[in-house]
Write a protein that holds these residues in place. Structure first.
Motif, mmCIF file in Angstrom:
data_model
loop_
_atom_site.group_PDB
_atom_site.id
_atom_site.type_symbol
_atom_site.label_atom_id
_atom_site.label_comp_id
_atom_site.label_asym_id
_atom_site.label_seq_id
_atom_site.Cartn_x
_atom_site.Cartn_y
_atom_site.Cartn_z
ATOM 1 N N LEU A 302 9.857 -12.547 -51.504
ATOM 2 C CA LEU A 302 9.843 -11.305 -50.740
ATOM 3 C C LEU A 302 10.989 -11.259 -49.743
ATOM 4 O O LEU A 302 11.271 -12.246 -49.053
ATOM 5 C CB LEU A 302 8.517 -11.142 -49.991
ATOM 6 N N ARG A 303 11.626 -10.113 -49.699
ATOM 7 C CA ARG A 303 12.671 -9.864 -48.707
ATOM 8 C C ARG A 303 12.293 -8.600 -47.947
ATOM 9 O O ARG A 303 11.707 -7.677 -48.512
ATOM 10 C CB ARG A 303 14.031 -9.672 -49.374
ATOM 11 N N THR A 304 12.635 -8.541 -46.672
ATOM 12 C CA THR A 304 12.425 -7.319 -45.923
ATOM 13 C C THR A 304 13.560 -7.126 -44.931
ATOM 14 O O THR A 304 14.381 -8.019 -44.712
ATOM 15 C CB THR A 304 11.072 -7.321 -45.186
ATOM 16 N N SER A 305 13.596 -5.930 -44.348
ATOM 17 C CA SER A 305 14.541 -5.645 -43.273
ATOM 18 C C SER A 305 13.757 -5.112 -42.080
ATOM 19 O O SER A 305 12.751 -4.411 -42.239
ATOM 20 C CB SER A 305 15.593 -4.620 -43.722
ATOM 21 N N LEU A 306 14.223 -5.466 -40.888
ATOM 22 C CA LEU A 306 13.542 -5.098 -39.654
ATOM 23 C C LEU A 306 14.543 -4.523 -38.661
ATOM 24 O O LEU A 306 15.741 -4.809 -38.740
ATOM 25 C CB LEU A 306 12.850 -6.315 -39.042
ATOM 26 N N ILE A 307 14.026 -3.748 -37.720
ATOM 27 C CA ILE A 307 14.851 -3.171 -36.660
ATOM 28 C C ILE A 307 14.271 -3.588 -35.324
ATOM 29 O O ILE A 307 13.080 -3.420 -35.069
ATOM 30 C CB ILE A 307 14.880 -1.636 -36.755
ATOM 31 N N THR A 308 15.120 -4.149 -34.478
ATOM 32 C CA THR A 308 14.688 -4.492 -33.114
ATOM 33 C C THR A 308 15.281 -3.496 -32.119
ATOM 34 O O THR A 308 16.363 -2.955 -32.328
ATOM 35 C CB THR A 308 15.152 -5.908 -32.715
ATOM 36 N N GLY A 309 14.543 -3.270 -31.045
ATOM 37 C CA GLY A 309 15.056 -2.417 -29.978
ATOM 38 C C GLY A 309 14.969 -0.935 -30.254
ATOM 39 O O GLY A 309 15.708 -0.139 -29.649
ATOM 40 N N PHE A 310 14.068 -0.516 -31.155
ATOM 41 C CA PHE A 310 13.870 0.907 -31.379
ATOM 42 C C PHE A 310 13.373 1.532 -30.076
ATOM 43 O O PHE A 310 12.673 0.881 -29.293
ATOM 44 C CB PHE A 310 12.847 1.125 -32.497
#
Length: 453
Positions: A302-310
């Motif tokens: 599994l691979r994912t992408s995340l966003i910090t500081g929204f």
């Protein structure tokens, strides 16, 4: 003598496919596409503008290309792709060296535009932009010249998800699928060029078919592609969590050609932030889905992408995300510090997070992921995997390859030795000896194997 055109491609694999289509249609129109930019009479810079760094890279490359007006044969500098669509009116003001701007809905016009410009009949400055609303350009001749054993197929264009941080729908239009028949035909072309692995790409491959067939058709498409002679692997990028269903899970479980690898862009795990992002689903759904996938598909990666500081992300929100990453142990993970993009709903949201905090949170997640990768790689040491040969390393000693667990140009690779010469595209059993940072080191085997999928 044929007019020479150079193409510079920036951004994601979807842009690479567009550039190959530009090259094919130009050659059909009598141009010569050259990698030697100094001899090109026209240069096309195919840009990305998804986040700030991509815009910066695009501007640098446009300016570098512009110098060939003095140092080479350049007469026409064209900018296309997402930056061109997004800033079509501003580009001439900021970069006066640019002659033509072509939006994402006008790619099929490029040969005609350049013919007129190079024959002296074009305007001083030209903008060609129309609303992207078809996939017809994807059926133009595609010029694939690399010797890589994998190839990308864009199965759809545009996006309907409307995430509040994302500018893509306004640049690429609404989600538009291609027909199964056209995609299968393109897969056959890639197979004839020696491609062993086909990577299906779109902003959301799980939505494939809903617009033209009235239902999801990704699984039937995969089954048709599995019949194409010469194709040994099929890989999916990117699968949105809310559209991953039992049919897709069962197909990945039972279809030997569909690699057990899912790239699921989750972006966050806090229900509050997910709602602000305009994402469907919630924490409970995501966690249950991941548990189900791992249970139903042994060995899945599994691979994912995340966003910090929204905007509005509190310390508690981030800590929730941190704990989630620690517990979920994704084999591959990409983290982006939130990029505030004008034209998106998130741009005007209250609670914008300072850049320093956004990046500090990103770095903290990446440090955690490094630990996760070390644990994952330790479980692979001593095992033997079918590995596709992508080529030879720069040192000329090691081969470079990938198992089913690695997507090209995104994930780490396997560096390995072999007692005998290997051809690019060969599928060989490789024993993993040790990790080398994120990458792995191994040796090709001449006997049986285990641990593939």
């Amino acid at each position: 003598m044929k007019k020479k055109v150079g193409i510079i491609t920036l951004g994601c694999p979807k842009n690479l496919v567009d550039s190959e289509i530009m090259a094919g249609s130009l050659e059909d129109a009598g141009f010569e596409v050259t990698p030697t930019l100094i001899s090109a009479e026209a240069i096309i810079v195919n840009t990305c503008s998804f986040i700030g760094d991509a815009k910066e890279e695009a501007v640098i490359n446009i300016l570098e290309a512009a110098r060939y007006k003095d140092e080479g044969s350049l007469k026409v500098l064209m900018v296309t792709g997402c930056l061109a669509e997004r800033y079509k009116d501003e580009i001439f003001k900021e970069i006066p060296e640019v002659d033509v701007v072509v939006g994402t809905g006008s790619i099929d016009q490029i040969p005609d535009i350049l013919s007129k410009r190079l024959n002296g009949s074009g305007l001083q400055k030209e903008i060609h932009a129309r609303i992207p609303n078809t996939v017809d350009y994807l059926e133009l001749t595609r010029n694939v010249t690399d010797n890589k054993p994998y190839g990308y197929i864009k199965i759809a264009e545009g996006c309907d998800n409307r995430c509040t941080y994302c500018i893509i729908p306004s640049l690429r239009g609404e989600f538009r699928s291609r027909s199964v028949e056209n995609i299968v035909r393109e897969a056959g072309m890639l197979a004839n060029k020696g491609k062993k692995e086909i990577i299906l790409i779109a902003q959301d491959v799980t939505r494939y078919g809903t617009d033209i067939y009235g239902e999801k058709r990704l699984v039937p498409l995969v089954r048709e592609l599995s019949k194409v002679e010469g194709i040994e692997r099929i890989r999916l990028l990117y699968c949105y969590p809310e559209l991953i269903d039992d049919d897709l899970i069962n197909e990945m479980k039972n279809n030997e050609k569909l690699v057990k690898y899912l790239d699921i862009p989750i972006q966050h795990i806090s229900d509050r932030i997910l709602k602000a992002m305009g994402r469907r689903g919630n924490r409970e759904y995501i966690i249950r889905l991941l548990e189900k996938i791992r249970h139903e598909i042994p060995g899945v990666v599994l691979r994912t992408s995340l966003i910090t500081g929204f905007p509005g992300e509190t310390d508690d929100d981030f800590n929730e995300l941190y704990d989630f990453v620690k517990e979920s142990r994704f084999e591959h993970l990409g983290v982006f510090a939130y990029s505030r993009e004008e034209g998106t709903p998130a741009y005007k949201m209250k609670g914008q997070i300072p850049k320093k905090i956004r990046e500090a949170r990103r770095n903290k997640l990446m440090e955690l992921q490094k630990e996760n990768v070390e644990k994952y790689n330790s479980t692979r040491t001593g095992r033997i995997y079918d590995t596709i040969v992508d080529g030879v390393a720069e040192d000329g000693i090691f081969y470079v390859g990938r198992t089913y667990a690695e997507t090209p140009d995104i994930d780490p690779v396997i560096y390995f030795t072999s007692p005998e010469p290997l051809e690019t595209g060969a599928l060989v059993p490789v024993k993993i000896l040790c990790p080398d940072g994120y990458d792995l080191v191994g040796e090709a085997q001449t006997i049986g194997r285990n641990g593939e999928q």
